[in-house]
Scaffold this active site. Sequence first.
Site, mmCIF file in Angstrom:
data_model
loop_
_atom_site.group_PDB
_atom_site.id
_atom_site.type_symbol
_atom_site.label_atom_id
_atom_site.label_comp_id
_atom_site.label_asym_id
_atom_site.label_seq_id
_atom_site.Cartn_x
_atom_site.Cartn_y
_atom_site.Cartn_z
ATOM 1 N N GLU A 226 3.818 -11.376 48.029
ATOM 2 C CA GLU A 226 3.529 -12.256 46.896
ATOM 3 C C GLU A 226 4.511 -13.428 46.863
ATOM 4 O O GLU A 226 4.129 -14.597 46.716
ATOM 5 C CB GLU A 226 3.635 -11.480 45.568
ATOM 6 C CG GLU A 226 2.612 -10.377 45.380
ATOM 7 C CD GLU A 226 3.015 -9.042 46.006
ATOM 8 O OE1 GLU A 226 3.925 -9.020 46.875
ATOM 9 O OE2 GLU A 226 2.411 -8.018 45.647
ATOM 10 N N LYS B 241 14.978 -9.908 47.363
ATOM 11 C CA LYS B 241 16.033 -9.153 48.040
ATOM 12 C C LYS B 241 15.707 -9.032 49.528
ATOM 13 O O LYS B 241 16.542 -9.270 50.384
ATOM 14 C CB LYS B 241 16.146 -7.780 47.380
ATOM 15 C CG LYS B 241 17.303 -6.963 47.866
ATOM 16 C CD LYS B 241 17.442 -5.713 47.029
ATOM 17 C CE LYS B 241 18.398 -4.740 47.679
ATOM 18 N NZ LYS B 241 18.493 -3.482 46.952
ATOM 19 N N GLU C 145 9.737 2.747 37.640
ATOM 20 C CA GLU C 145 10.014 2.673 39.078
ATOM 21 C C GLU C 145 11.217 3.559 39.417
ATOM 22 O O GLU C 145 11.351 4.033 40.537
ATOM 23 C CB GLU C 145 10.264 1.219 39.505
ATOM 24 C CG GLU C 145 10.089 0.993 40.996
ATOM 25 C CD GLU C 145 10.001 -0.485 41.388
ATOM 26 O OE1 GLU C 145 8.884 -1.012 41.500
ATOM 27 O OE2 GLU C 145 11.062 -1.116 41.563
ATOM 28 N N GLY D 97 16.667 -3.752 43.034
ATOM 29 C CA GLY D 97 15.917 -4.906 42.523
ATOM 30 C C GLY D 97 15.797 -4.899 41.008
ATOM 31 O O GLY D 97 16.030 -5.910 40.342
ATOM 32 N N ARG D 98 15.449 -3.756 40.437
ATOM 33 C CA ARG D 98 15.201 -3.707 38.982
ATOM 34 C C ARG D 98 16.483 -3.695 38.168
ATOM 35 O O ARG D 98 16.432 -3.658 36.940
ATOM 36 C CB ARG D 98 14.306 -2.521 38.637
ATOM 37 C CG ARG D 98 14.804 -1.187 39.163
ATOM 38 C CD ARG D 98 13.720 -0.120 39.092
ATOM 39 N NE ARG D 98 14.109 1.118 39.742
ATOM 40 C CZ ARG D 98 13.971 1.371 41.040
ATOM 41 N NH1 ARG D 98 13.467 0.443 41.838
ATOM 42 N NH2 ARG D 98 14.330 2.521 41.555
ATOM 43 N N HIS E 229 -1.562 -4.509 14.545
ATOM 44 C CA HIS E 229 -2.965 -4.885 14.319
ATOM 45 C C HIS E 229 -3.814 -4.563 15.537
ATOM 46 O O HIS E 229 -4.900 -5.111 15.698
ATOM 47 C CB HIS E 229 -3.034 -6.376 13.959
ATOM 48 C CG HIS E 229 -2.304 -6.660 12.683
ATOM 49 N ND1 HIS E 229 -2.906 -6.576 11.453
ATOM 50 C CD2 HIS E 229 -0.990 -6.946 12.449
ATOM 51 C CE1 HIS E 229 -2.012 -6.833 10.509
ATOM 52 N NE2 HIS E 229 -0.834 -7.056 11.089
ATOM 53 N N LYS F 93 1.262 -1.271 49.573
ATOM 54 C CA LYS F 93 1.625 -2.511 50.284
ATOM 55 C C LYS F 93 1.158 -2.445 51.732
ATOM 56 O O LYS F 93 0.630 -3.420 52.276
ATOM 57 C CB LYS F 93 3.148 -2.688 50.298
ATOM 58 C CG LYS F 93 3.770 -3.097 48.992
ATOM 59 C CD LYS F 93 5.249 -3.411 49.245
ATOM 60 C CE LYS F 93 6.040 -3.476 47.963
ATOM 61 N NZ LYS F 93 7.472 -3.623 48.167
HETATM 62 O O1 F6P Z 1 7.287 -3.449 45.034
HETATM 63 C C1 F6P Z 1 8.408 -3.053 44.343
HETATM 64 C C2 F6P Z 1 9.619 -3.845 44.698
HETATM 65 O O2 F6P Z 1 10.152 -3.417 45.890
HETATM 66 C C3 F6P Z 1 10.624 -3.785 43.573
HETATM 67 O O3 F6P Z 1 11.418 -2.680 43.617
HETATM 68 C C4 F6P Z 1 11.337 -5.072 43.726
HETATM 69 O O4 F6P Z 1 12.006 -5.403 42.557
HETATM 70 C C5 F6P Z 1 10.200 -5.989 44.033
HETATM 71 O O5 F6P Z 1 9.319 -5.220 44.834
HETATM 72 C C6 F6P Z 1 10.560 -7.276 44.717
HETATM 73 O O6 F6P Z 1 11.191 -7.078 45.945
HETATM 74 P P1 F6P Z 1 11.967 -8.245 46.645
HETATM 75 O O7 F6P Z 1 13.079 -8.683 45.769
HETATM 76 O O8 F6P Z 1 12.466 -7.678 47.939
HETATM 77 O O9 F6P Z 1 10.999 -9.373 46.888
#
Ligand code: F6P
Length: 550
Positions: free
Chosen positions: A216, A210, A357, A271-272, A388, A516
């Site tokens: 990452e 987003k 979250e 995002g979620r 198990h 972060k």
């Molecule tokens: O670190 C949490 C977060 O901001 C989530 O809410 C989001 O889904 C994810 O990182 C990824 O964010 P982006 O889509 O901006 O890379």
Amino acid sequence: MTKATASRTQLPEWQALEAHAQTLSGTHLRDLFDRDDQRFDKFSLALPHFLFDYSKNRITEETRDKLFALAKAVDVEGWRDKMFAGEKINRTEDRAVLHVALRDPSDEPLVIDGTDVRPEVQRELGRMRDLVERVRGGQWRGYSDKAITDVVSIGIGGSNLGPLMVTEALSAHADGSLNVHYVSNIDGSQIADTLKRLNAETTLFVVSSKTFTTLETMTNAKTARQWFMDNGGSESTTNRHFIAVSSNIEKAVEFGVDEDNIFAMWDWVGGRFSLWSAIGLPIALNLGFEAFEDLLAGANEMDRHFVEAPLAENAPMLLALLGVWNRNFLGYRAHALLPYDQSMHRFPAYMQQAEMESNGKSVNWAGERLSYGSCPLIWGEVGINGQHAFYQMLHQGTDIIPADFIGSITSSNTMPGHHDALMANFFAQTEAMMRGIDADQVRAELKSKGMDDAHIEAIVEHKVHPGNRPTNTLLLHKLDARTLGALIALYEHKIFVQGIIWQVHSFDQWGVELGKVLAAGIIPELEEGKSNPGHDASTRNLINYYCQNK
Ligand code: F6P
């Protein structure tokens, strides 16, 4: 949401539930069943795609009425209507919350900041369909004119878990025309493992972010791009191999994605909650666009149910209220999600992000500390494997952990002899958690096996299962795209209702920021091989030890 007027605990409806919980404290679930042979009928709902049995909760009809009174007192239905109408209920970010619009085929205008979002949603869906058909149909060609065989989805959190979970859950419905791989971890092993199996000529990358700034994702996307260049790709052919999904078009272009290959996201989709948008592209690429439409249609069915069904027949409301009952009035601090379906193995992780979250917050809308618990620990695993592993604690541990059991009547596979065995366990576990087995029953059982009294007395207490452990059962007719869409939306709305009751801002996630920011500061320290003296002694020494030994 508006300033909190009074703490939820001051509400008479809240206090009535507290008092009521006391009156029920000595009542065992098995007594509730033994007393009332209508209990299942009273506490279950048959919906188009699944049966929702919540009778194995520690509730009576009075409990349910009191929970409905709480929902009314905090105006859950009013807040729900505000969300659907596009009001900016995400107050801390000044945003509307409209993931529901992504799956609503209505063309009735829905205006946010002067723009009708309906045509935008339809436009992006149309672009998705076009891309999906061209890639799956072999018309979209890679740099050497070969058709695409593999899609690598790069993203993390909400830009990964949803598509990954759905892709896995519906794997039985995939026709195999494209392989879809997911990369989220900044640990280079994941992308290295993925790329070593692929051919750059026939690989399409979908970079989903987003913000298009997430460390990452950006690190993995750069590695993917370098790999592409090292394997015959070029600047001029990048547009055949890189797609982006983002609300930050500028950053996506700066990264090198052709503007025509960028799919929109909007700030009114969290995002979620975004798998219904172009973030769901990998799902559609894997399953075909019709299956993606079925997913949206299933979610839309649940949205309409949430809006239209009266409280007593409203599955998301009930699921949410039961969660509040367990968390705030019975004091249970964790909640397990236990799918009895191998393909749903990422469902607990997906819901863990969605719930934790969203509602893992400790101040109310006015910024005051909560005096009651909000989101419990959400966790889980494929149920049969869990049996198990950790079910010992679910049955006999000192903490009671309510759980949702999710299984299907029809299996997604045709292996003879498996499904009934699986489902026998599914039914047995909730019965065991509810009923338990007391000392007299254990004694009788051991005696019938010929054990002597001394031996029996030595082990009897160890074999007692106290029972009285609440569960919900969601019995799906079958796990297809429509059903999964409805199931996900059920939980999304559960989260919404609980957020209103707990008076927390469910749609921001400030709690992920601090780590972060600190990580961004530590990267140069690791590169220079020396920690910044500003850290505490533990962090400083850990960084130095790492640098000295790497
Ligand atoms: O670190 C949490 C977060 O901001 C989530 O809410 C989001 O889904 C994810 O990182 C990824 O964010 P982006 O889509 O901006 O890379």
